[in-house]
Structure formats: structure tokens, C-alpha cells
Design an enzyme around this catalytic site. Structure first.
Site, PDB file in Angstrom:
ATOM      1  N   GLY A  43       1.114  -1.298   0.329  1.00 45.09           N
ATOM      2  CA  GLY A  43       0.347   0.118   0.506  1.00 45.09           C
ATOM      3  C   GLY A  43       0.605   0.658   0.136  1.00 45.09           C
ATOM      4  N   LEU A  97      -3.379  -5.814  -5.857  1.00 47.86           N
ATOM      5  CA  LEU A  97      -1.966  -4.815  -5.526  1.00 47.86           C
ATOM      6  C   LEU A  97      -1.693  -4.761  -5.012  1.00 47.86           C
ATOM      7  CD1 LEU A  97      -2.025  -1.721  -6.450  1.00 47.86           C
ATOM      8  CD2 LEU A  97      -3.106  -1.359  -4.244  1.00 47.86           C
ATOM      9  N   ASP A  98       0.144  -5.324  -5.281  1.00 49.69           N
ATOM     10  CA  ASP A  98       0.992  -5.572  -4.745  1.00 49.69           C
ATOM     11  C   ASP A  98       1.383  -6.703  -4.323  1.00 49.69           C
ATOM     12  OD1 ASP A  98       2.321  -2.896  -4.517  1.00 49.69           O
ATOM     13  OD2 ASP A  98       0.694  -2.519  -2.545  1.00 49.69           O
ATOM     14  N   ALA A  99       0.428  -7.045  -5.145  1.00 51.69           N
ATOM     15  CA  ALA A  99       0.489  -9.185  -4.612  1.00 51.69           C
ATOM     16  C   ALA A  99       0.454 -10.236  -5.912  1.00 51.69           C
ATOM     17  CB  ALA A  99      -0.676  -9.463  -4.151  1.00 51.69           C
ATOM     18  N   ARG A 116       4.277 -17.078  -0.708  1.00 50.40           N
ATOM     19  CA  ARG A 116       3.770 -15.228  -1.224  1.00 50.40           C
ATOM     20  C   ARG A 116       4.862 -15.970  -2.085  1.00 50.40           C
ATOM     21  NH1 ARG A 116       3.858 -12.691  -3.702  1.00 50.40           N
ATOM     22  NH2 ARG A 116       3.441  -9.646  -3.532  1.00 50.40           N
TER      23      ARG A 116
END
Lengths: 288, 288, 288, 288
Positions: free
Chosen positions: A205, A231-233, B215
Site C-alpha cells: 500500500g 495490488l502489491d500481491a 508468497r
């Protein structure tokens, strides 16, 4: 890597089975493809086989434009392989999206100009005019496409038009600071590279340096990743970190972070250009 | 640091004002306290002054047991200073909480035994019996205090009883794997050191190596921190990281992580023993 | 650090004695100099006291041009202090020496242009013409001064002439690849910053990447240092490293090394500009 | 790596030629050897092919004791391959040489005891008696074999006798601080692992921390390597580094270095036990 001979690169993944490696190498070998690089890996937990193999085309018996077809028929079907093929004599075309900060832009243009990378950069797109003089200095077309909440859709359409017209292969977001719509992203799967100014997944974020300072971490980082709808993943390509201490203000985090950002982003672009990245299950395999 | 002379350490913080540093150093100087170490820092954003100063007691004019009183009266009041004083000839007493994994335990006991640290370790507490033989091998009392959801409160009361009886100054959780109650934690503010097996705030909570693998991060870490009521959110003391790749299975993350964990935890304990840590606003100032 | 107020920086070293710190801070305090930064350190082995202190000039009672005189008379003599004073409103002037490689040049010019550094760069000197177009692109004068074994002395004289005329304060060698004569170096003590492409003292001299590859090291590095008469042996300012493996060819060491070189050199220049470096006994004290 | 099935490991090197990889994988494949790991690499500069392949023995058609013979006849001769074969069910036997410092000893014994490593450690040899109590605590035989300039040859003969009698496969020098004679070393080629307390080739020889402090480096390191006749010049297995500053005294370098030393040495031992190291031209190939 430094060979001047024309080569082909094959990126493969499939369910792990006995004999894949032997079959693929034999296929290349029998057709006089001199293998100059091979890296393979098996994900034991998921039982998936991954491979990158590069060979010289000079004496290869199968013509360039038929390799995919032959490989599909003779090998891929048998093992349920999914693959892509790339050729060293086809120079990728990259678009650069920037905003107001120049450090990533400069780093990329300097590498391009010094011949570090084999890539064409026909255009730079920005929602601000600040960096236009730099683009001009390097002789690259600069498109000022400002966005706000009401015009985002049409501006993105304009961008996609330009990217299509210019035959762009992939996009690099050099601290672009704008969220691209799902629609836009879905047109460039695993072909948009972003740099996030934190060690993801920590501080996803906005304002990650403020968050890092607030949390009192002793190390900060930067993360380059392919952009996905989430987003950002997206799949992480490269990360690096630097030690900080209580002495560092937010300003000094920003300063130290800039160096990380540009190096980590350029590392990701380099790997992408080298065709060393394979994406599977939102994770990257980065070949040696 | 290696001086054999008796010293005092003063840890200070207060609103930043002109003259504090001059006043404190003058106070020590006038009373013949030879300063052997001084590190200070101002948080500009919050306008707070932090300092650690260490001086030799040998010729110091003020008797040891009156230093706090004099300093309070002559200096601290004027600048609204909050401070603690520690003396090099008072050896801290540490309790070690462990579970089944031995790597942190061994690392700590080896340092203790080799004289790397000036500390007493009169007891080890565990909710399992597995590591008892190691405790015995090092001649340290081992208390088996198993916990479950129904007996947690009384078992913690037993632990607090032991800690009080043994005059324990601080607690080290060497992969203890149990959540301590707020009640327990509140009795040892900034005196319980934990090691979390991730690069916090990434992957707080259980099974961080699984989460890191899922991740697809390219770097993993470990974080030592003081324990607060808010799990995995206490002030960070030390962090370190190691590069990983797609080749690493969860098992190899665990293996690589163990080395990080023991080194980062021991680094935090060392800083604590050296009185180099000051906590402010849930962040640590780690003096040089 | 980010204050816009005018400040003075005092760099000090002297034999360690009781009371120095109190005297210096009192001197500033009494004359209404608001200290915004102080870092000090004692080398116990050699018994030397080092300090960097920065204070605001706005309300300081002593006029700027008399500070050195007053400090000398009132404080320095008493403690046998050697010191330098710098003022934040005097922008340093830097000359850049380059050869054929552009990565350090670009990195420095990009920072300069982005306002990361407070510095003037009036000229670039090179023994090759290759990078002239870049200098022109950034609007900086470029002097082509080729050297060979027979004209070195006169060419250096020409360089010194230019540097003097342009009132250059310090010189940065951005992979200049030429050895400067002792005569030249002696005119700029601790004012020439070089980047050596190895982790010094390992692989001093020519072709360090070849030597690193030959030796089979697992980590390579880069070292920025002040230039002294003794080649590659001057005081080290900054170093950084990157992991390599048997997979890396000499070409890939060169590629990875470039990123280290530019970042480490720029880090050194930044510290120099911040007046955070003090040289003593061929070593640097780098203040926080 | 975590498979409980019995496996064989083949380490190969030979002049690079087309078809090697296909031939080897086909050989294993045809004989029902399920490959669970393969890593290969070509040194382009020297045109040498390196490979490590591991496969399950369960269904493998060739009996364990005939694999080397078959492989030699059917494959190795054709390609001029040099190879070694290792079996996962044959536990290596290690001797540990130590002196007075305990950190490497403890680190190794802790890993052994925790089952991190599959290895037997039947004996510890030392030229001092200091660490005997630790050996006893871990139930390992300790041999006190003091050496001086006059008795070195006979003491080494005694050591070799013990090593032979105990069927020792490889030796780990855990800060042994004694130079082994060429005669001794030549009996254990690439089977003696040493830890040197510097970032080799910087600061080879005695007292590296003193030398590092004297030179004013900003990073120190540790290096594990196989011992050769040429002191501190053997093939490097693993290296790691830690940042230091002017604040660090020699004592604190020693303290920080200890942590590096034990981790880097243990990393090397782990790689050796995993059969992941191949030595060629005084350099190591460390497979993934």
C-alpha cells in the site's frame, strides 16, 4: 549469455514425470541443437517440473518458425508440457511508465544507452510532465497522459492504443504511482514489472517508508514484481534490503530506499529480458 | 566495553531542549566521572532527546546508591528527563523459556559457558520435557511447566512465582511457541525478549515459513523484539535476513531460518545485557 | 539534515581527555548555538577523541568568519584539538574524472540533476572522448585530456590548472582507470574519492574481477576510498558486496560489480558532501 | 533432500561436449532410476561440464555396488568423464580438530545432537585440554595431542593413526589454529574443511581481525575452504560478511566475527555432507 550466436530459449513446466529431461535434451541433441545452458528444478511439494534450456540455432535442423510446432507435437503433448519459446535475435520492446521521481528512469535509460540491455524503448508515458526533459535528452518519445478518477478509463484506452501501435512487449513501472485497472493489467499478464518501495508483503500500500519508520524496523527493502489485479500481491521477481537504525528519519529512509528501488527494478527487468523468469501459482522461478 | 573498571550506565530521554548534553556531561565531569562512552540522538520529528552515557565509578564523587537521587534533583527535573541507571558490577539474571527446538537454547548456553556474556541463568522453563537433558548437561535447573487452555493461568502463576523467587531480571523466549497472557507480560515490561521467525511485520503469527514460501518472497528473515500485549508487535531490537530462491522448499527455509533465529536472538540479548537499548513509543533506540 | 536553516559543522580530533565534550558543548550552548546533531567516539586503543557537531547559525553569537578563530583560542588550544569547520550555505564544487565506462558518471549526474546532492559539478575530465556526448547532454563542460607515459606530467599540470581556475574543492574518479602521480595527489589530500572494483584489500591492482574469478570467491565487492600516494591503499570510506557463485562468468561479475561500484561511490560522495568523514591514521571515522 | 528413500548421488566433470546430459539422464532413465535432483553447469571459459544428479535406488536396475563400474563402461569413457558416487545410506564419519575457542565446537555439536546433520563424530582432537569438558558433556572421545616445533611429525602420525583406525571420512578444523603439514594434508585431499576468520584472500595469515582494524575496512568476513598445501589458499566453499564501523574495537571485531565463523563453517560442512561440492582447478562448484 555473451555468445553472439543466435539462440533459442525454451521455458517449460509440467507435472513431474520420469524421463522429461532425457526426452527434451535428446530432442535438441538429435536435431543438432547445441545446448549452451540448462537449468531445471522440481517443486517436490507440488510435483511440478520446471526447465529453461537455451541452444544454438546455427546448426539446428528445425527451422525457427517450426520449432514450436515440432516441440508441441513430438514432446509437449506426451508430458502435458506448457512452454514458451524466445529467440535471441528478436529484440523486446519496452514501455516505461513514470511519474515525478527520476531515479528509476535514469537508471534504466543509462543501462539502455550503455548497451547493458538488449531492448528497444520507443516510448515513455507519464501522468506528469516533470520528466519530459529527461526523455527528450535521451531522444525517447514522451507521452503526457494525466489521469484522475473521472478520466482513467479513457486515458488507459489511449495508453493501450499507443502500446499496441508501438508493438510493446512489456511495461516497466518506474515509480509510476498510479494503480492500473484490472482491465489494463489483464491485457499484459506477467508483462508489467513494478517496483514497490518496501520488503513485500510488509508495508504493502501507500507510504511504506512512513509505515516502516512507525513500526521501527531495522531493515528496509524494495520489491519488484509482476503486476496482477491484486495490488502489491503479484509474483515477486527480486528483493533487496538495507540496514537502518533509529537514527534514520523518514527522509533518510526515502534516500536509502531510492538506491534499492532502482537496482532491484533493473535487476527484475534484466531477468525478464534474459527470459529467466517463469511464473507459476503466483510465484516466480528465476533460473540461474 | 572491555574495561574491567566498574562503570555506571545512564539511559536518558526527554523533550529536546538546548543545553541538555552540556548539563549532563558537566555534571559527570565536575564529579570526576570519566566518561568512557557517550551516544546521543535527537528524533527531530518528535523532538525527543535520547542518550546513553557510561562513566567510570572509581573516582566518581557521588556514592553509587545516591547517584539516581542526585541526578534526579540536579539535572533530571530541570529538563523533564526520564532515566534509568545500571551498574556494571551487578550481573543480570536471566530466565530462559524453551519448547522443543534446541538451536536457540544451545546458542545461548554456549555463549554463557564461554563467557561471552556477563549474565546468570539460574533456570530454564519449558512446556515440554524434550530439552531437559541439555539443561542438565549444562547444570541449569529445568522446570517442566506444561500448559493447555484450561491451566494456563495457574501455570503462569507458578512461573511468576519461580521468577520472583529466583530474582530474575529478564526473560528470553528461545522459540517458546506459547503465547504469554497480558497479565504475565505486563509484569515484565521491556524485559521479555522473543524471537519471531520472520522479517516482521511480514508474516506475523503462526507458520511464517509456510507463509513466506506461499508468497514466493526472495528473502526471509528473523526478528527479535520485546514482548508486549500485542502479539508480534512489540518494539523490534534486531533483524537479519538471508536470500532464498524458488529452489528452497519449506524444509530448507526452516533450516536456513534456524541460523538466523539463533544469531538474531543472541544479538538482542547481548544488546540488552550491554544496556544499549532504550524503548520509546514502541520503537527501540539501539545505541552504538 | 533536512533543516533549511544555515548550520555550521565542526569536525574534531584530539588526544582523549576528561572534559572535552562538556567544554565544546558548553561553548556552543553559551553562544546560543542550537546543536542539531552530535556524534562522538573515542578510539580506546589509541586514546583519541573524535567528534562531529552541527549547530544552527541563526542565533549564534559569534560571526561566521570568526568562529574558527574563537574556537581555536578558547577551546582547541586547551585540548590540543585539530579541527575543520564547514558551512551549509557554501556549496562544494566537484570535478569528475571518467574514462570510457558510463555507469558511475550517469549515477552521479542523475543524483545531481534530481537534487539529491547539494554540489556544483562545473567540469568533467577524461582521457577518452567516449563520454563527451553524455556530458553535453547534461550541460557540463567536458575536457578531453589524453595521457600517455610521455605526456603525463604536462597533462596533469593542465588538469591542476583547470581545477584551480574552476575553484574545485574535491575530485571524484568515476572509474577513471589512470594512476594519478604523487605530485597531483599531494595537492588534494583527502579530497580525491576513487572507486575500486573489489573488496579491498583483496584484489588490489588491475583486473580485480578476473582475479576474483580465478580465486573462486563467493562474494565480490567494491570499495570507495580517498586516494593517497600508495595505490589502492588510501582510507576506506564505503564498501559493499554481492554474492556470486561458480555460475558467474567474468562477464557476469563485471555486470554485477557495476551496480556495486556506482552505489558505493555515490555513497562515499554523499558522506563527503555531508561532512561526515574524518580521516585519521589512514582510516576514516564515518559519523552517523 | 528430505526424502527418506535411499538415493545415489553422482558428481561429474568432463570436457564439454554435445550430448553428455542426454546420455547421462537416459542412462538413469532406462534403468529405472527416478531422478529427484539435477543441477548442471558449463564453464564456458574453460569448456568444462559439471553435473550433480541424484536418483532413487529403490527400482534402479543396477545393483549399488556395480553402478560405478557400469557407469564407467557405458558412459564415462565415451565422454572422458571423471566422477564420484555417494549413497545416502552411508553415513559419513567426521573428526573435529579444535584448540581453545568453543564457538565452532558448540555450533557443530548442537547441530549434530539436534539431528540437523546426518553424520557420525567419533572423535575430537585438540592441542589443548581446555575443551575436553565439552566433549565429555556430549559423550564424544577427546584426544589431547599437543604439538610443538619438535614433535609435530610424530604427533601428526598419531593423529593419522587415530583417523585411520576410526575410519574417518573428513576432518573439520573448528578454529584449530595449527598448520597441518603438507604430508598430512595430502592424505585428505578436499576432505579437510577449515574456517579462516577473514574474507579471503584479504587478510590471509595470522591475526586477521587486527589487520582488518588496521586497514580500516567497513566489512569483515569469514571463509570456509578445503585445506591444501598452500596455506589459506585452498578452494573456497562458503563466505559471509558483516558490516563494521570505526566504532568497532578489535575486541568487537572478534565478537562479531565469531558468529560469522561458526555459521560459515557449519554451512560448508552441510554442503560437504550433502555432496553438493565439486572441486576443479582450486575452485568449488557448489550445486544448488
Amino acid at each position: 549469455m555473451t555468445s553472439d550466436k543466435k539462440t533459442a530459449v525454451l521455458l517449460i513446466h509440467c507435472p513431474d514425470q520420469q524421463g522429461i529431461l532425457a526426452s527434451v535434451t535428446q530432442f535438441l541433441n538429435e536435431n543438432n541443437g547445441n545446448i549452451i545452458y540448462l537449468d531445471q528444478n522440481v517443486d517436490r511439494a507440488e510435483s511440478i517440473f520446471f526447465m529453461r534450456v537455451e541452444w544454438e540455432l546455427e546448426l539446428f535442423a528445425i527451422p525457427k518458425d517450426k520449432i514450436a510446432d515440432y516441440f508441441e507435437t513430438l514432446i509437449a503433448r506426451r508430458y502435458n508440457i506448457r512452454f514458451t519459446i524466445h529467440f535471441s535475435d528478436e529484440k523486446p520492446r519496452m514501455a516505461l511508465f513514470v511519474s515525478k521521481m527520476s531515479h528509476c528512469l535514469f537508471d534504466i535509460l543509462a543501462r539502455h544507452m550503455a548497451g547493458e540491455w538488449i531492448v528497444d524503448i520507443p516510448l515513455i508515458i507519464s501522468n506528469h510532465n516533470d520528466l519530459k526533459p529527461i526523455a527528450e535528452r535521451f531522444g525517447i518519445e514522451f507521452y503526457y497522459i494525466p489521469k484522475n478518477s473521472s478520466n482513467k478509463e479513457e486515458q488507459e484506452a489511449k495508453e493501450v492504443g499507443l502500446l499496441t501501435e508501438m508493438k510493446i512487449d512489456f511495461i516497466v513501472l518506474g515509480r509510476y504511482m498510479q494503480v492500473l485497472s484490472d482491465k489494463f493489467v489483464s491485457q499484459f499478464p506477467n508483462r508489467i514489472i513494478n517496483i514497490h518501495h518496501s520488503f513485500l508483503p510488509a508495508f504493502a500500500g501507500a507510504k511504506p517508508y512512513h509505515a516502516a519508520h512507525e513500526r521501527g524496523v531495522k531493515i528496509i527493502g524494495a520489491t519488484s514484481h509482476y503486476v496482477t489485479a491484486d495490488l502489491d500481491a503479484g509474483p515477486i521477481i527480486a528483493q533487496d534490503v538495507v540496514r537502518i537504525s533509529h537514527v534514520d528519519s523518514i527522509e533518510s529512509l526515502v534516500r536509502k530506499g531510492r538506491d534499492l528501488e532502482k537496482i532491484v527494478l533493473s535487476e527484475a527487468v534484466y531477468k525478464h529480458l534474459q527470459r529467466k523468469i517463469l511464473v507459476f501459482n503466483n510465484r516466480t522461478i528465476i533460473f540461474n
